[in-house]
Design an enzyme around this catalytic site. Structure first.
Site, PDB file in Angstrom:
ATOM      1  N   TYR A  71       0.808  -1.237   0.000  1.00 50.71           N
ATOM      2  CA  TYR A  71       0.000   0.000   0.000  1.00 50.71           C
ATOM      3  C   TYR A  71       0.831   1.272   0.000  1.00 50.71           C
ATOM      4  CZ  TYR A  71       0.884  -0.391   5.055  1.00 50.71           C
ATOM      5  OH  TYR A  71       1.492  -0.518   6.271  1.00 50.71           O
ATOM      6  N   SER A  88      -5.636  -0.771  15.350  1.00 51.88           N
ATOM      7  CA  SER A  88      -6.098  -1.954  16.096  1.00 51.88           C
ATOM      8  C   SER A  88      -7.443  -1.621  16.718  1.00 51.88           C
ATOM      9  CB  SER A  88      -5.143  -2.330  17.240  1.00 51.88           C
ATOM     10  OG  SER A  88      -5.700  -3.408  17.987  1.00 51.88           O
ATOM     11  N   ALA A 129       1.748   1.860  19.525  1.00 56.12           N
ATOM     12  CA  ALA A 129       0.700   2.082  20.531  1.00 56.12           C
ATOM     13  C   ALA A 129       0.439   0.774  21.255  1.00 56.12           C
ATOM     14  CB  ALA A 129      -0.577   2.565  19.851  1.00 56.12           C
ATOM     15  N   TYR A 160      -6.135  -9.356  22.121  1.00 56.23           N
ATOM     16  CA  TYR A 160      -5.644  -7.970  22.219  1.00 56.23           C
ATOM     17  C   TYR A 160      -4.401  -7.883  23.093  1.00 56.23           C
ATOM     18  CZ  TYR A 160      -5.875  -2.885  22.849  1.00 56.23           C
ATOM     19  OH  TYR A 160      -5.597  -1.533  22.872  1.00 56.23           O
ATOM     20  N   LYS A 164      -0.614  -7.312  21.774  1.00 60.01           N
ATOM     21  CA  LYS A 164       0.117  -6.068  22.097  1.00 60.01           C
ATOM     22  C   LYS A 164       1.452  -6.425  22.744  1.00 60.01           C
ATOM     23  CE  LYS A 164      -2.648  -2.577  20.896  1.00 60.01           C
ATOM     24  NZ  LYS A 164      -2.274  -1.635  19.810  1.00 60.01           N
TER      25      LYS A 164
END
Ligand code: UDP
Length: 334
Positions: A71, A88, A129, A160, A164
């Site tokens: 992209y 996310s 993040a 999650y 992370k």
């Protein structure tokens, strides 16, 4: 901080999300260029409405779980000074509804971004993040950066919090092995305008329930705690962290350490929205599994390294957020 961003090109993943869109707005105001990437799983185009005609803003609709080459075209988009990886789903109902996308964006997504940069642009600074969820249901209070956490690796939140944690691992590998300038911000509960109306987290739920005069859904006995940071404070902290030199490899908590029980939060929202004083209009519901009991950031490191101090008190931030949720714009889900 403003000077750092002036003339810089910043790629923001998750640019249409709650925090990503605030970051884009601030960087554009500081004279930077933003290349925003989003696949619109939870992001909303309406969050970008001020920027779509801005020549300093480019939107790429893509999934950052895919290789960056698919992209991003350096001939077309130019060199990158900084990447802010904020893509996310972040709300428990949203990441539980999109568990594969969630673990991929935080693991493969982080790997693919860093691999591309390592090969093509190793001097680009990278900020990941991360989240207070890496501390799981913490046994240490308040949570400091050197606490390893108490996380269920195969629980309802693990798509999650474990991804992370893996994202943090990947950041550590690239900064140690390839000497890249990679940084990690652990974001604690944040609220404010541009959150989704159907986000499902505590403050959008309570505010919208109070505005609609339906009972506020308190999960469990409401004695669990959270500490809420207004988005403007958080964004200032993130941009301070991203713009300061000599912080390569650092992990920093950002949030507001003022702690409230869930029940106190419900009563406060009712007071501000409906001028009601007690616990009337509260509906107790089941506590979700693995719901952390206490959460409060230790922000000494952010204070020392960034001179970060939250400025917006909870009442003021709540009032601004309530005003946002009264607007038509907040109801637009795309
Ligand atoms: N919560 C609640 N009612 C709601 C939504 C959330 O009581 O309608 C509670 C939830 O159980 C948790 C706290 O509020 O203890 C914060 O939940 P949230 O979903 O905002 O995010 P978390 O901090 O758990 O990631």
């Amino acid at each position: 901080m403003q000077d750092y961003f002036n003339g810089k090109t910043v790629l923001i993943t998750g640019v249409a999300g709650f925090i990503g869109s605030h970051l884009a707005e601030q960087i554009l105001t500081f004279g930077g260029k933003v290349i925003g990437v989003d696949n619109f799983i939870t992001g909303r185009r309406i969050n970008l409405k001020e920027h779509l005609e801005n020549p300093n803003f480019t939107l790429l609709e893509a999934s950052v779980s895919n290789p960056m080459e698919s992209y991003f075209d350096p001939q077309k988009h130019g060199g990158l000074d900084l990447v802010l990886h904020f893509a996310s789903p972040a709300s428990p109902p949203a990441y539980q509804a999109n568990p594969v996308e969630t673990y991929l964006v935080n693991s493969s997504g982080t790997h693919n971004l860093l691999s591309y940069l390592e090969e093509n642009s190793p001097n680009t600074r990278f900020l990941f993040a991360s989240t207070s969820e890496v501390y799981g249901d913490p046994l240490i209070h308040p949570q400091k950066e050197d606490y390893f956490g108490n996380v269920n690796p195969n629980g309802e939140r693990s798509c999650y919090d474990e991804s992370k944690r893996l994202g943090e691992t990947i950041c550590g590998v690239f900064t140690r092995t390839y000497k890249m300038d990679v940084r990690i911000v652990r974001i604690f509960n944040t609220y404010g305008p541009k959150m989704r109306y159907d986000d499902g987290r505590i403050l959008p739920n309570f505010i919208n329930q109070a505005l609609e005069k339906t009972p506020l859904t308190v999960y469990g006995d409401g004695k669990q705690t959270r500490s809420y940071c207004f988005v403007d404070d958080l964004v200032r902290g993130i941009l301070l962290f991203a713009s300061k030199d000599d912080l390569q490899g650092q992990t920093i908590n950002l949030g507001n350490p003022e702690e409230y029980t869930v029940l106190e939060t419900a009563v406060l929202v009712q007071k501000i929205v409906n001028q009601s004083v007690g616990q009337e209009n509260i509906l107790f519901a089941n506590l979700p599994k693995d719901d952390p009991t206490r959460r409060k950031p230790d922000i000494n490191k952010a204070q020392t390294l960034l001179n970060f101090h939250p400025e917006v008190d909870f009442r003021t931030g709540l009032s601004k957020t309530i005003e946002y949720f009264k607007t038509q714009e907040s109801r637009i889900l795309e």
